[in-house]
Design an enzyme around this catalytic site. Structure first.
Site, PDB file in Angstrom:
ATOM      1  N   GLY A  12       0.801  -1.217   0.000  1.00 33.16           N
ATOM      2  CA  GLY A  12       0.000   0.000   0.000  1.00 33.16           C
ATOM      3  C   GLY A  12       0.832   1.263   0.000  1.00 33.16           C
ATOM      4  CG  ASN A  13       5.031   0.944   0.883  1.00 30.20           C
ATOM      5  OD1 ASN A  13       4.732   0.282  -0.122  1.00 30.20           O
ATOM      6  ND2 ASN A  13       6.046   0.639   1.662  1.00 30.20           N
TER       7      ASN A  13
ATOM      8  CE  LYS B  77      -0.077  -6.111  10.074  1.00 33.85           C
ATOM      9  NZ  LYS B  77       1.281  -6.136   9.488  1.00 33.85           N
TER      10      LYS B  77
ATOM     11  CE  LYS C  78       1.691  -6.728  -1.019  1.00 33.77           C
ATOM     12  NZ  LYS C  78       2.625  -6.830   0.064  1.00 33.77           N
TER      13      LYS C  78
ATOM     14  CE  LYS D 113       7.594  -7.923   1.195  1.00 29.89           C
ATOM     15  NZ  LYS D 113       6.161  -7.656   1.149  1.00 29.89           N
TER      16      LYS D 113
END
Length: 342
Positions: free
Chosen positions: A29-30, A147, A232, A294
C-alpha cells in the site's frame, strides 16, 4: 539453468510454454501512500499513475495480468478518521475499513490504468473487484492477536476501549497504545470464478486488495465479516494458485533477496531453490515483519505449482523481467540445474 534464469528474459521463456502467460503482481500500500506524503487523494492518484506506468509494461510484454495491492497505510488513515469522528458518526469495524480501502484504492488504480492504456492505444478493459477471503475462525491468531493497526492511544483511552469495545490493546515501543488484531491465514478466496472469466475475456483485473476482506463461515454456511487483517502476499499466493498463474511477482523494497541482510557477509540470491529457501527462513534470515511473509508465500506457490516467483523492487522490475535482477524462487530441480550450469 542458472545462467538462463538470470539472463534470459522471463517472458520469452514463458512464451515457450503458453501464448499469453498470466502474471499475478503484488505490491504494498505504500506504493500509493508513502511516509513522506500528506495522504491526499491527489497524491495517491499521482502514485497510482506511476504504478500504472510499470504495470502496463506487463501488458506490453504479452502478459495477462492480475494486480493485488496492499492497504496498510490506507487502513490506518481510515481508522484514524473513525476515531476522530467517533463522537459524531458511529465508527465502523476493521473488516469494513478493509473493504473501504479495497474499493477506494481499486478505483484509483483502475482510473490510472484506464488512462495509461488509452494513452498507449491498448484496448483493454480494467475491472477492480471487491474480494472476500475466508479465514478459519479457530486460527491461532484470534487467540493471541499481535498485528497492530490504527492510531496510537493514551493508556487511559486504551483501557476505556478495552472495557467498552472489548479491543485487545498493547503498548507499542513507547509511542502509545494500539489495537492489535489477528492476521489469520487465507483459506479460500470467494469470487475466483469471476476473476477467471474476466481474464478469459482479455481484461486486466485488480483483486484481493489488502489481502481481501476477512470473513468466516458460520455453521449454516453463510459468511460474516471478522476483525482481522490478512497478509496480501499470502492471499496473492493463494490467488495465483487458484488461477494457475505462470508467474507470481512480489514487489518489495530491495532489488534482490539477501541472506545475512545488513551484515558484512550479506549475499544476493539471484536464484533460490525451495529447500534452501526453507532452510534460510528457519534460520532467521528473513524477518517475520519484513521479508519473511513474502518468502513463505513464495514457498507455498512454488511447492503447490512447480512454477516461479520473482521478488524485486519497482525500480529493478524491468531488469528483473529481462533476467538481469531480482530473485527467482524455483523448484529444487531447477535450482540444481542452475548450480550445475554455473
Amino acid at each position: 539453468m542458472r545462467r538462463a534464469l538470470k539472463r534470459q528474459p522471463i517472458v520469452a521463456d514463458l512464451r515457450l510454454e503458453i501464448a499469453r502467460p498470466l502474471a499475478v503482481v503484488a505490491f504494498g500500500g505504500n506504493a500509493l501512500l508513502r511516509p513522506e506524503d500528506h495522504g491526499t487523494v491527489e497524491e495517491q492518484l499521482r502514485r497510482a499513475e506511476d504504478c500504472a506506468g510499470w504495470l502496463v509494461e506487463f501488458v506490453r510484454r504479452g502478459f495477462d495480468l492480475v494486480v493485488v495491492h496492499g492497504n496498510g497505510p490506507q487502513v490506518g488513515q481510515v481508522l484514524i478518521q473513525m476515531e476522530e469522528a467517533a463522537t459524531k458518526v458511529p465508527p465502523g469495524t476493521l473488516d469494513f475499513a478493509v473493504a473501504q480501502t479495497e474499493g477506494s484504492m481499486g478505483y484509483l488504480l483502475e482510473l490510472a490504468l484506464r488512462n495509461r492504456l488509452e494513452a498507449e492505444r491498448m484496448h483493454l478493459e480494467v475491472a477492480a473487484l471487491l474480494t472476500l477471503v475466508v479465514v478459519d475462525a479457530d486460527d491461532p491468531g484470534f487467540r493471541e492477536p499481535s498485528k497492530p493497526v490504527g492510531p496510537f492511544f493514551s493508556r487511559y483511552r486504551a483501557e476505556a476501549l478495552e472495557r467498552e469495545l472489548g479491543w485487545r490493546m498493547l503498548e507499542d515501543s513507547g509511542r502509545g497504545w494500539r489495537k492489535v488484531v489477528a492476521s489469520p491465514l487465507p483459506q479460500e478466496i470467494l469470487g475466483v470464478g469471476p476473476v477467471r472469466d474476466l481474464l478469459g475475456r482479455g481484461n486486466l483485473v485488480i483483486a484481493g486488495g489488502g489481502g481481501g476482506v476477512p470473513v468466516v463461515r458460520r455453521p449454516d454456511g453463510s459468511v460474516a465479516g471478522v476483525e482481522a487483517v490478512i497478509d496480501k502476499d499470502r492471499t496473492s499466493a493463494l490467488l495465483s494458485r487458484e488461477l494457475k498463474a505462470d508467474l507470481f511477482i512480489i514487489l518489495t523494497g530491495v532489488p534482490r533477496v539477501m541472506k545475512n541482510f545488513g551484515k558484512k557477509s550479506q549475499e544476493e540470491l539471484p536464484v533460490l531453490g525451495l529447500a534452501e529457501a526453507k532452510r534460510l527462513l528457519a534460520r532467521g534470515h528473513f524477518p517475520p515483519g519484513n521479508m519473511g511473509p513474502k518468502i513463505e508465500a513464495a514457498i507455498d506457490f512454488v511447492a503447490a505449482t512447480g512454477r516461479r516467483v520473482l521478488i524485486t523492487d519497482i525500480e529493478h522490475l524491468s531488469a528483473a523481467l529481462e533476467g538481469e535482477s531480482g530473485t527467482l524462487i524455483v523448484t529444487d530441480q531447477v535450482a540444481r540445474e542452475a548450480a550445475r550450469a554455473e
